[in-house]
Design an enzyme around this catalytic site. Structure first.
Site, PDB file in Angstrom:
ATOM      1  N   HIS A 388     -26.934  45.564  28.159  1.00 21.12           N
ATOM      2  CA  HIS A 388     -28.573  45.831  28.929  1.00 21.12           C
ATOM      3  C   HIS A 388     -29.250  45.508  27.749  1.00 21.12           C
ATOM      4  O   HIS A 388     -30.336  45.215  28.614  1.00 21.12           O
ATOM      5  CB  HIS A 388     -28.662  47.304  29.457  1.00 21.12           C
ATOM      6  N   ARG A 472     -36.492  12.722  13.479  1.00 24.74           N
ATOM      7  CA  ARG A 472     -35.249  13.421  14.795  1.00 24.74           C
ATOM      8  C   ARG A 472     -35.980  13.720  16.068  1.00 24.74           C
ATOM      9  O   ARG A 472     -36.826  13.453  15.973  1.00 24.74           O
ATOM     10  CB  ARG A 472     -35.535  14.710  14.399  1.00 24.74           C
ATOM     11  N   GLU A 615     -24.485   9.955   3.508  1.00 23.33           N
ATOM     12  CA  GLU A 615     -24.027  11.676   3.907  1.00 23.33           C
ATOM     13  C   GLU A 615     -22.563  12.314   2.872  1.00 23.33           C
ATOM     14  O   GLU A 615     -22.217  13.037   3.302  1.00 23.33           O
ATOM     15  CB  GLU A 615     -24.177  11.557   4.569  1.00 23.33           C
TER      16      GLU A 615
END
Length: 739
Positions: A388, A472, A615
């Site tokens: 809740h 981006r 990378e």
């Protein structure tokens, strides 16, 4: 006046009589699903008692928008005292006794008496856990006490705040009472027919614990969690919970023994059954549902169902979020992000909060959640996405990560963190996109570029930054919440193309005369799986998977759209624009990408510069092949390079302590790139948040790289640090800037 309604007597429009919870239970029964036997004491009984006791003025004050907190507290006490002392009216007594005597003999575990407000469980407001229920009722006197307590439970300062925030103070507020046979639950849980965090309508979320369900909805335990895919009709994920004790069907609190801890709470067939119930209830009510269930004697009982309520999202995306230090992981339970200073609170403490405070607690109770509606974010040790407290925080747009196990121990008072309610992560530092002032930054030989997510947010930094290392496209691609391939297939790609083109134009104008590198799509599959219409595969480690330029060459329509957007932007404004191809592995990917550029009318190296993001070690050791194919610049994705070199998941908390950007192997790879790029006169920038790591920044400044790329939030800090390093090394081993 009719005061008692059995389930078959309730009509769909009678919410003002049955209340939200009572109405929904009646409709579930009428649809043929199994619910506990019971009946509803109409909200007319509540209204009758309020009028008889002369409490209409007090009720009006409670619902007054201008009532002060002190007045609300005083009025709540007055109303509670009056209801506590009221004697049962004959009309109510006769109706209630008759229904009680019919139900009680067939309820060996006793009765549960549940509040059912007339504004509860609606599409706009769940009221999750704010009103009370009273179990184990066995005689009429106790029933009458429980009924009065149910009526009184709406009169709390927390409920007033909730009503006010949800714009419901002017509604016709009453309280019906749902009286049901207790289910001696062997297991209990929640079903969300749609993932409330990611809004993925393909996924049904199911959580389960041993024993009675109060502990799951109150957030006292961390439940076992299952994800069921409608499309694939299978369980696609199971996550273990943490539960040391449970309440048995006889009401005893028992320990969970080790062998029981490892036993799945649900079989695969039971998950299918609960998912099917969730999907059916969604069809019945016409919206995604939050459902409570219990299992007893071989049967699943539906205890209640309400619409999933999620507030409007805000500031959904932070730049380069995955490249930052992960301090903690847990269950992300709200589709939002926030940052601020940690405030650790005790279980019963009601703290002062604002948009700069991140509340950290062992768990979040329902009433506490209302008081945290202004917090920057909430992090807890225990709890689940379906509790809740989590429901209320979602309604108030509060970023929230639960079930971290040790947030109260690991996070420190006053520590600055960012809380990611999408991914269930807590990051070090304030990573929010915001307009930072960058006055009085020093001149440096090493250029400092910034990454840009939302162009407008870079306005104050643009005059001082030397360029953009990554424009981006996450914001343009993901802000609609719809998968870009789905948009293209449905003829909506033109809007996506326009959004990307406008973003490029705005960035080129902000950084006029400076290099801007547009990075093509590089979100991993788990990011895309959160979007509507997603059909991305589930990968064990998306960071090493289907991503970068390799993916886009397989989804050519997406790459063509991006390149058309680049062409449109150049036609509008011109400028020093480069295209950066991310996570490139093979030279033929560079060749193929340039062919796609030519196919849409872009001339590589003439209309637009072309560069690669280095990378992984393979790209480092084949760099000469990429140079022979033709590149104008090199960007080193530092965080991914560390990840691929050391075989460490950069998002894993378990290996965060050994994620070392200054590892000898990483430095050797960097040196190789600097040497090769220098020999061939190619501009090189080291980008990503690991590039600003104090253990490696001095090396980067003196190794011959032309530029460092960082997030806007760290621009001034890094610029000043580079000036200091250059001062100590008299400029270091600099190459002439060639951009």
């Amino acid at each position: 006046m009719k005061l008692i309604y059995f389930y078959d007597e309730v009509l769909p429009e009678q919410i003002l009589l049955a209340g939200g919870k009572g109405l929904n239970v009646a409709l579930i029964h009428q649809a043929g699903l199994l619910v506990p036997r019971g009946f509803i004491l109409s909200a007319e009984a509540f209204r009758m008692v309020i009028a008889e006791c002369g409490l209409d003025d007090s009720l009006a004050a409670f619902l007054g928008a201008d009532s002060s907190p002190d007045l609300i507290t005083e009025v709540c006490e007055r109303l509670k005292d009056a209801l506590d002392a009221v004697h049962v009216k004959d009309e109510i007594r006769v109706s209630l006794i008759q229904a009680f005597e019919e139900l009680s003999p067939t309820s060996p575990a006793g009765l549960i008496v549940r509040s059912s407000a007339t504004v509860e469980d609606s599409p706009k407001a769940s009221f999750a856990g704010l009103l009370s229920s009273f179990p184990n009722v066995r005689d009429f006197d106790d029933l009458w006490v429980a009924v009065r307590k149910c009526w009184a439970s709406i009169f709390t300062p927390e409920t007033h705040i909730y009503l006010k925030e949800q714009g419901l103070l002017g509604a016709d507020v009453g309280v019906a009472v749902l009286i049901q046979a207790m289910v001696p639950a062997e297991r209990s849980g929640i079903v969300f027919s749609k993932d409330p965090v990611t809004s993925d309508s393909d996924k049904v979320v199911i959580e389960a614990i041993l024993g009675f369900g109060e502990e799951i909805v109150s957030g006292e335990v961390t439940p076992e969690r299952y994800l069921y895919s409608r499309k694939r009709q299978m369980v696609v994920s199971r996550k273990l919970g943490r539960q040391s004790e449970f309440i048995s069907p006889t009401g005893e609190r028992k320990k969970v023994f080790e062998e029981l801890e490892l036993t799945p709470r649900l079989s695969e067939q039971e998950v299918f059954e609960l998912a099917g119930a969730g999907i059916k209830l969604e069809d019945i009510f016409g919206s995604p549902q939050d459902i409570e269930w219990a299992y007893s004697s071989g049967k699943f009982f539906i205890l209640q169902s309400r619409s999933i309520v999620i507030g409007e999202r805000y500031e959904k995306l932070f730049p380069q979020i995955g490249e930052h230090t992960v301090l903690l992981r847990g269950s992300g339970v709200s589709p939002a992000m926030g940052s601020g200073r940690v405030k650790i609170i005790e279980p019963d403490e009601i703290p002062d909060t604002d948009r700069n405070t991140v509340i950290v607690a062992k768990r979040i109770t329902n009433d506490l959640a209302v008081h945290l509606r202004r917090a920057a974010a909430v992090v807890t040790d225990e709890g689940g996405a379906t509790s809740h407290g989590a429901n209320i925080l979602r309604e108030f747009n509060v970023p929230c990560v639960l079930a971290t196990a040790n947030a109260t121990e690991k996070l420190k008072e006053g520590q600055v963190v960012t809380v990611d309610g999408f991914r269930g992560a807590v990051y070090e530092g304030d990573l929010a996109v915001r307009t930072n002032r960058s006055d009085n930054v020093p001149d440096t030989l090493t250029k400092v570029f910034i990454s840009v997510l939302v162009p407008e947010k870079a306005r104050n930094v643009a005059p001082f930054a030397d360029g953009v290392s990554s424009l981006r496209n996450d914001y343009f691609m993901l802000e609609s919440g719809v998968h870009p391939i789905k948009m293209i297939k449905e003829g909506l790609g033109v809007y996506l193309e326009e959004s990307i083109a406008n973003g490029i134009v705005q960035t080129l104008q902000l950084f006029k005369g400076k290099p801007v590198w547009y990075k093509t799509m590089d979100a991993p599959t788990d990011e895309f799986r959160r979007l509507k219409g997603a059909d991305d595969p589930e990968e064990r480690n998306p960071l090493f998977g289907w991503r970068g330029i390799g993916r886009e060459l397989e989804e050519r329509e997406m790459l063509e759209l991006e390149f058309r957007a680049v062409s449109r932007a150049l036609e509008i404004t011109g400028g020093d624009l480069g295209i950066k191809l991310p996570f490139i592995r093979f030279v033929d990917e560079l060749h193929a990408a340039k062919e796609v550029m030519r196919d849409v009318g872009l001339r590589p190296h003439e209309d637009v510069k072309v560069g690669i993001s280095v990378e992984n070690p393979a790209t480092v050791f084949t760099l000469l092949d990429f140079i022979d194919e033709g590149i104008d610049f090199i960007s080193i994705g530092m965080s991914d390079l560390v990840m691929c070199t050391l075989a460490l998941d950069r998002e894993s908390q378990k290996v965060a302590r050994i994620f070392r950007p200054n590892h000898a192997a990483v430095l050797r790879l960097l040196d190789e790139v600097a040497t090769v790029a220098g020999k061939h006169n190619i501009f090189t920038c080291v980008a990503g948040e690991s590039a600003r790591d104090p253990s490696v920044l001095p090396y980067l400044v003196t190794a011959g790289f032309e530029a460092i790329g960082v997030s806007p939030a760290f621009f001034s800090e890094v610029k000043n640090e580079i000036a200091r390093i250059e001062g100590e090394h008299h400029g270091g081993a600099r190459r002439a800037a060639r951009w």
